[in-house]
Design a protein around this motif. Structure first.
Motif, PDB file in Angstrom:
ATOM      1  N   HIS A 113      13.707 -37.217   6.094  1.00  0.00           N
ATOM      2  CA  HIS A 113      14.517 -35.933   5.175  1.00  0.00           C
ATOM      3  C   HIS A 113      15.373 -35.900   6.068  1.00  0.00           C
ATOM      4  CE1 HIS A 113      14.729 -32.215   3.248  1.00  0.00           C
ATOM      5  NE2 HIS A 113      15.144 -31.737   4.224  1.00  0.00           N
ATOM      6  N   PRO A 114      16.810 -35.277   5.560  1.00  0.00           N
ATOM      7  CA  PRO A 114      16.953 -35.382   4.125  1.00  0.00           C
ATOM      8  C   PRO A 114      17.442 -36.576   3.492  1.00  0.00           C
ATOM      9  CG  PRO A 114      19.186 -34.741   5.077  1.00  0.00           C
ATOM     10  CD  PRO A 114      18.019 -35.174   6.300  1.00  0.00           C
TER      11      PRO A 114
ATOM     12  N   THR B 295      12.530 -38.704  -1.967  1.00  0.00           N
ATOM     13  CA  THR B 295      12.786 -37.633  -0.838  1.00  0.00           C
ATOM     14  C   THR B 295      11.717 -36.651  -0.995  1.00  0.00           C
ATOM     15  OG1 THR B 295      14.135 -36.278  -2.295  1.00  0.00           O
ATOM     16  CG2 THR B 295      15.096 -37.757  -0.440  1.00  0.00           C
TER      17      THR B 295
ATOM     18  N   THR C 292      10.713 -30.566  -0.337  1.00  0.00           N
ATOM     19  CA  THR C 292      10.518 -29.549   0.647  1.00  0.00           C
ATOM     20  C   THR C 292      10.154 -28.202  -0.088  1.00  0.00           C
ATOM     21  OG1 THR C 292      12.900 -29.310   0.990  1.00  0.00           O
ATOM     22  CG2 THR C 292      11.500 -30.919   2.330  1.00  0.00           C
TER      23      THR C 292
END
Length: 118
Positions: free
Chosen positions: A39-40, A84, A87
């Motif tokens: 991440h990111p 990704t 989150t």
């Protein structure tokens, strides 16, 4: 709790149960950990495959399941797909658990959870 709140709560529990179910296999949990570690920026499919040694057809199936439950985001970059960790979705999931275990009935001390991450 009003009927509307009760329905919203039931829908929320079902949503989070589906998210946990999606992460409930070893390969998918490994994928999530790898994506969180990256991440990111995330990882392209080939990087995930190389890191976890998962056959491409199997990896595709796992990524589709994680995407269906909104746990990962995917973006096309030329001929590559970059994944990704979502989150925001993970934060909602953790807040859902945290609200019960650490604030409402204090089954766990919030400090003990934070210490696990250090």
């Amino acid at each position: 709790m009003t009927p509307v709140q009760s329905k919203r709560s039931a829908e929320q529990v079902a949503k989070f149960a589906d998210m946990f179910s999606a992460m409930g296999t070893e390969p998918r949990l490994q994928i999530m950990r790898s994506l969180l570690s990256a991440h990111p920026d995330g990882l392209v499919v080939g990087e995930i495959q190389e890191e976890l040694n998962i056959p491409s057809s199997t990896l595709s199936h796992h990524l589709d399941k994680l995407k269906a439950e909104d746990l990962v985001n995917v973006k096309r970059e030329s001929t590559f797909l970059r994944y990704t960790a979502n989150t925001n979705a993970l934060q909602e999931l953790l807040q859902f658990l945290y609200a019960e275990c650490c604030t409402c009935n204090k089954a766990l001390k919030p400090e003990s959870i934070v210490q696990l991450c250090k």
